[in-house]
Design an enzyme around this catalytic site. Structure first.
Site, mmCIF file in Angstrom:
data_model
loop_
_atom_site.group_PDB
_atom_site.id
_atom_site.type_symbol
_atom_site.label_atom_id
_atom_site.label_comp_id
_atom_site.label_asym_id
_atom_site.label_seq_id
_atom_site.Cartn_x
_atom_site.Cartn_y
_atom_site.Cartn_z
ATOM 1 N N ARG A 62 0.853 -1.209 0.000
ATOM 2 C CA ARG A 62 0.000 0.000 0.000
ATOM 3 C C ARG A 62 0.881 1.249 0.000
ATOM 4 O O ARG A 62 0.502 2.302 -0.493
ATOM 5 C CB ARG A 62 -0.986 0.005 1.168
ATOM 6 C CG ARG A 62 -1.806 1.299 1.264
ATOM 7 C CD ARG A 62 -3.146 1.137 1.968
ATOM 8 N NE ARG A 62 -3.045 0.497 3.259
ATOM 9 C CZ ARG A 62 -2.505 1.042 4.353
ATOM 10 N NH1 ARG A 62 -2.040 2.291 4.313
ATOM 11 N NH2 ARG A 62 -2.434 0.388 5.482
ATOM 12 N N ASP A 187 -7.198 16.844 -16.111
ATOM 13 C CA ASP A 187 -7.465 15.453 -16.435
ATOM 14 C C ASP A 187 -7.180 15.335 -17.928
ATOM 15 O O ASP A 187 -7.900 15.894 -18.753
ATOM 16 C CB ASP A 187 -8.931 15.141 -16.103
ATOM 17 C CG ASP A 187 -9.338 13.716 -16.482
ATOM 18 O OD1 ASP A 187 -8.684 13.119 -17.355
ATOM 19 O OD2 ASP A 187 -10.329 13.222 -15.918
ATOM 20 N N LYS A 212 -8.155 4.023 -19.675
ATOM 21 C CA LYS A 212 -8.526 4.323 -21.050
ATOM 22 C C LYS A 212 -7.321 4.099 -21.972
ATOM 23 O O LYS A 212 -6.880 2.984 -22.117
ATOM 24 C CB LYS A 212 -9.085 5.751 -21.122
ATOM 25 C CG LYS A 212 -10.101 6.070 -20.002
ATOM 26 C CD LYS A 212 -11.383 5.261 -20.105
ATOM 27 C CE LYS A 212 -12.275 5.376 -18.868
ATOM 28 N NZ LYS A 212 -12.687 6.714 -18.500
HETATM 29 C C1 LIG Z 1 -13.004 7.206 -17.209
HETATM 30 C C2 LIG Z 1 -12.606 8.573 -16.849
HETATM 31 C C3 LIG Z 1 -12.297 8.902 -15.522
HETATM 32 C C4 LIG Z 1 -12.385 7.917 -14.402
HETATM 33 O O1 LIG Z 1 -11.549 6.826 -14.567
HETATM 34 P P1 LIG Z 1 -11.865 5.418 -13.825
HETATM 35 O O2 LIG Z 1 -10.686 4.584 -14.088
HETATM 36 O O3 LIG Z 1 -13.147 4.916 -14.421
HETATM 37 O O4 LIG Z 1 -12.052 5.738 -12.372
HETATM 38 C C5 LIG Z 1 -11.900 10.195 -15.263
HETATM 39 N N1 LIG Z 1 -11.829 11.135 -16.235
HETATM 40 C C6 LIG Z 1 -12.135 10.847 -17.510
HETATM 41 C C7 LIG Z 1 -12.024 11.919 -18.535
HETATM 42 C C8 LIG Z 1 -12.531 9.568 -17.864
HETATM 43 O O5 LIG Z 1 -12.847 9.295 -19.137
#
Ligand SMILES: *Cc1c(COP(=O)(O)O)cnc(C)c1O
Length: 395
Positions: A62, A187, A212
């Site tokens: 962790r 992000d 992604k």
């Molecule tokens: C999918 C996504 C998230 C969250 O990611 P997870 O792995 O599902 O928690 C955050 N920001 C964007 C732009 C995303 O497409």
């Protein structure tokens, strides 16, 4: 005398794998340190590692794990950052960053068009923690400036936003944030580092849902954040107890995915350009939102930020409204109806009938989601097959 003669069967089963000499030859693939804890034969070393927690040695996964660290070093190198930290999902990374920077009485300025999970986190968890947020149109810099208060501690947006694909002018937003002495956090999930390195434009922290494009095959949940050594160490220390850490196996799969990131994105961008051009000419499509098209409102900024391709995300507005959207989705044969994005497969969602049904039509339209809007994450299939599939579904 042989140990076999002294130790019981199960004790031998537990202890016989301990290596003699370390392996001298380097394995080509990163080893998977699938271990929750690490053992020590030197108690001083044990104590020293215990004190350092997130840097210098391994005590408990962790706190730190060698396979997860290998992924963090790789992402930092690709993002052009000093350091990176990995989390169990994109939301794990976003939550770690925001809770590390914001506390009771603080204020956040955030883009109005955000991933649904992020919007929910800001409106529930952060609000409950006493953090107030003002949502603005991130392409309207006067509105961004007007939203800043004395208590503002960060500016947050997506490099390309959800779901209408607005493109953030990172250098200008970084200037605004730094003039006021707080960080710009982005992000960057829609723009993996082979297309865009946000830190080069003054962004302080760059987050990815590695779920992604970075992992890239629709089989992993993971999140990463990159920034300065100091910022990343602080975020990690603040989150040693919250536990949303990445597992070694998921880190290993992400490392494997990252090897082909640029190759996948080359193909994905080319496929997306072909599809966007086809949609623009198609009678069944009212509007196309793709940053690579001249018709996109931030096309000029997109061109300056995304020199190697405008990515694989686009949205189209179908002429026939909600029923047309549903029928279109059902008729696709190669593209799949599925949430998520950034996979090898082309994935399509129809927000009005799936992801945003809790909103009224009027509420949906305020956020830009019309009844006929379909969001597409373009995959690596052969372009001709994708074009034919979308064309027959539009007919
Ligand atoms: C999918 C996504 C998230 C969250 O990611 P997870 O792995 O599902 O928690 C955050 N920001 C964007 C732009 C995303 O497409």
């Amino acid at each position: 005398m042989n140990d076999d003669d002294l130790l019981g069967f199960t004790t031998r089963a537990l202890n016989s794998s301990a290596p003699g000499e370390p392996v001298r030859e380097m394995p080509l693939a990163e080893p998977i340190y699938q271990s929750a804890t690490f053992s020590f034969d030197d108690m001083e070393h044990f104590a020293a590692v215990g004190k350092s927690k997130v840097s210098g040695g391994y005590l408990y996964s962790r706190w730190a794990n060698p396979t997860v660290d290998a992924l963090a070093r790789t992402i930092a190198a690709l993002e052009g950052a000093e350091a990176a930290a990995c989390y169990a999902s994109g939301m794990g990374a976003i939550a770690a960053v925001l809770t590390s920077i914001l506390g009771r009485g603080d204020h956040l300025v955030a883009a109005r068009q955000l991933y649904g999970g992020t919007f929910g986190f800001i409106n529930r968890s952060l609000l409950r923690d006493g953090v107030d947020t003002e949502f603005v149109d991130i392409t309207d810099h006067a509105a961004v400036r007007a939203a800043i208060r004395r208590e503002t501690k960060a500016l947050y947006c997506e490099t390309i936003g959800n779901p209408m694909l607005p493109v953030a002018d990172l250098a200008s937003l970084a200037t605004i944030a730094h003039e006021h002495g707080f960080p710009l956090i982005v992000d960057a999930t829609f723009t993996p580092p082979c297309l865009l390195q946000p830190l080069a434009y003054g962004v302080d922290l760059s987050i990815h849902a590695a779920t992604k494009y970075l992992a890239g095959h629709g089989d992993v949940l993971a999140g990463v954040v990159s920034g300065t050594q100091e910022a990343i160490e602080r975020i990690r220390l603040d989150n040693v107890e919250t536990g949303a850490v990445l597992a070694p196996w998921e880190a290993w799969l992400t490392l494997r995915g990252v090897q082909t990131l640029a190759l996948r994105l080359e193909r994905i961008c080319r496929n997306a350009e072909s599809l966007a051009s086809m949609f623009e000419e198609h009678a069944g499509v009212d509007r196309v939102f793709y940053p690579g098209l001249g018709s996109h409102p931030q096309h000029v900024i997109a061109q300056s930020l995304l020199k190697r391709g405008a990515g694989g995300m686009m949205a189209i507005e179908l002429s026939g409204g909600i029923e047309a959207g549903r029928r279109f989705m059902e008729r696709l044969r190669i593209a799949r109806a599925a949430a998520s994005l950034g996979s090898t497969h082309t994935l399509v969602v129809h927000p009005a009938s799936v992801t945003h049904t809790q909103l009224t039509r009027a509420q949906r339209e305020v956020t830009g989601i019309s009844d006929g809007l379909v969001r597409i994450s373009v995959g690596i299939e052969d372009a001709a097959d994708l074009l034919l599939d979308f064309d027959q579904a539009l007919a």
